[in-house]
Design a protein around this motif. Structure first.
Motif, PDB file in Angstrom:
ATOM      1  N   LEU A 260       0.740  -1.207   0.100  1.00 38.38           N
ATOM      2  CA  LEU A 260       0.104   0.127   0.158  1.00 38.38           C
ATOM      3  C   LEU A 260       0.896   1.354  -0.073  1.00 38.38           C
ATOM      4  O   LEU A 260       0.593   2.334  -0.678  1.00 38.38           O
ATOM      5  CB  LEU A 260      -0.884  -0.075   1.214  1.00 38.38           C
ATOM      6  N   LEU A 261       1.969   1.371   0.841  1.00 40.75           N
ATOM      7  CA  LEU A 261       2.523   2.528   0.969  1.00 40.75           C
ATOM      8  C   LEU A 261       3.381   2.713  -0.396  1.00 40.75           C
ATOM      9  O   LEU A 261       3.672   3.968  -0.837  1.00 40.75           O
ATOM     10  CB  LEU A 261       3.747   2.235   2.233  1.00 40.75           C
ATOM     11  N   GLN A 262       3.786   1.846  -0.895  1.00 44.67           N
ATOM     12  CA  GLN A 262       4.659   1.856  -2.419  1.00 44.67           C
ATOM     13  C   GLN A 262       3.594   2.753  -3.391  1.00 44.67           C
ATOM     14  O   GLN A 262       3.793   3.341  -4.155  1.00 44.67           O
ATOM     15  CB  GLN A 262       4.750   0.691  -3.083  1.00 44.67           C
ATOM     16  N   LEU A 263       2.112   2.136  -3.361  1.00 49.99           N
ATOM     17  CA  LEU A 263       1.101   2.588  -4.208  1.00 49.99           C
ATOM     18  C   LEU A 263       0.844   4.244  -4.019  1.00 49.99           C
ATOM     19  O   LEU A 263       0.868   5.053  -4.854  1.00 49.99           O
ATOM     20  CB  LEU A 263      -0.118   2.081  -4.069  1.00 49.99           C
ATOM     21  N   TYR A 264       0.908   4.602  -2.770  1.00 53.77           N
ATOM     22  CA  TYR A 264       0.474   5.815  -2.246  1.00 53.77           C
ATOM     23  C   TYR A 264       1.672   6.694  -2.710  1.00 53.77           C
ATOM     24  O   TYR A 264       1.494   7.964  -3.303  1.00 53.77           O
ATOM     25  CB  TYR A 264       0.455   6.039  -0.765  1.00 53.77           C
ATOM     26  N   ALA A 265       3.011   6.124  -2.511  1.00 57.97           N
ATOM     27  CA  ALA A 265       4.354   7.048  -2.921  1.00 57.97           C
ATOM     28  C   ALA A 265       4.324   7.288  -4.369  1.00 57.97           C
ATOM     29  O   ALA A 265       4.482   8.384  -4.766  1.00 57.97           O
ATOM     30  CB  ALA A 265       5.511   6.224  -2.379  1.00 57.97           C
ATOM     31  N   ALA A 266       3.744   6.107  -5.168  1.00 53.55           N
ATOM     32  CA  ALA A 266       3.792   6.380  -6.726  1.00 53.55           C
ATOM     33  C   ALA A 266       3.103   7.322  -7.200  1.00 53.55           C
ATOM     34  O   ALA A 266       3.144   8.090  -8.063  1.00 53.55           O
ATOM     35  CB  ALA A 266       3.538   4.800  -7.257  1.00 53.55           C
TER      36      ALA A 266
END
Length: 274
Positions: free
Chosen positions: A95-101
């Motif tokens: 999830l955090l990777q998606l938000y950062a992307a």
């Protein structure tokens, strides 16, 4: 800490006693559908949605992202932080990777439009359960493409966990002389933004908007620019993004509350109710 524990216990016991006695804090209030003028309906396929997105994009350089993430994924059968949960099973992207992307993509688009580097602040509220794990998760993945200095972690306080309706404390299974504690709740993020000075610093930097999202959904970035456009065009101080709710769905709601009094009726126009 002792004073905090005593205050938390008194409050918890009062609430538990009221719950056991079926005391309804909203007794006398009647929930109603909010007035139509409070609502802006967004349909991602129509021209009005795209118009609001363009307005939001024009405001986005002054945007900050805030993510309350003090809880673990225990109720989801996951032992780690919820930000490490996979958002889908094809790639296992956390999830955090998606938000950062999404934040990185917005920064890139703004940089192309404005002709300068754009970095949008990203604040994550953690707890004693998640702070070190979130720090390690970010560092081991090079902050998922974000600059380290644009990411801020603020740790919220915890309160003692209770074992039963009588308000019995739970001992820490790893330390018989300590109480087991849990994060206080997502609402802490507002006071933390104020007491930490972060909100004041953002204001001095010319930041105008704060977008709050939760830590276990991938839908926020489908509407964030359009929602920002609605806020800017209507001059809103606070804006909620919600979806239609069907009867009996286990979801909090946005509603108006009305109460009849001797001198007439009182209406609270828009409140989130769990």
């Amino acid at each position: 800490k002792d004073a905090l524990a005593r205050d938390a216990l008194r409050q918890a016991r009062r609430l538990l006693a009221e719950s056991a006695a079926a005391v309804n804090p909203l007794a006398g209030w009647r929930p109603t559908v909010p007035a139509a003028e409070l609502e802006t309906k967004l349909y991602p396929v129509d021209s009005e949605f795209r118009r609001f997105e363009e307005i939001g994009l024009s405001e986005a350089a002054g945007l900050c992202f805030v993510l309350p993430a003090g809880g673990l994924g225990e109720r989801l059968g996951f032992s780690g932080i919820k930000l490490a949960l996979p958002c889908e099973i094809a790639t296992g992207t956390p999830l955090l990777q998606l938000y950062a992307a999404h934040i990185c993509a917005l920064q890139h688009l703004l940089a192309e439009r404005l002709g300068r580097v754009v970095r949008l602040p990203f604040l994550i509220m953690t707890s004693a359960d998640t702070h070190a794990k979130t720090e390690l998760f970010l560092a081991s993945h090079d902050h998922f493409g974000l600059a380290a200095e644009q990411v801020t972690l603020l740790q919220q306080s915890t309160v003692p966990a209770l074992a039963d309706a009588a308000g019995t404390f739970v001992l820490d299974p790893l330390d018989a002389y300590s109480l087991l504690t849990k994060p206080h709740g997502h609402g802490d993020v507002h006071s933390l933004l104020h007491t930490s000075g972060v909100a004041s610093r953002w204001l001095r930097e010319g930041r105008r908007w704060v977008y709050l999202l939760q830590d276990s959904s991938t839908n926020y970035f489908a509407t964030h620019l359009a929602a920002l456009g609605v806020s800017a065009s209507r001059g809103l101080g606070v804006n909620f993004v919600a979806m239609p709710r069907r009867a009996r769905m286990a979801l909090g709601v946005l509603c108006s509350l009305q109460r009849e009094r001797g001198d007439g009726s009182l209406t609270l126009p828009l409140l989130p109710v769990e």
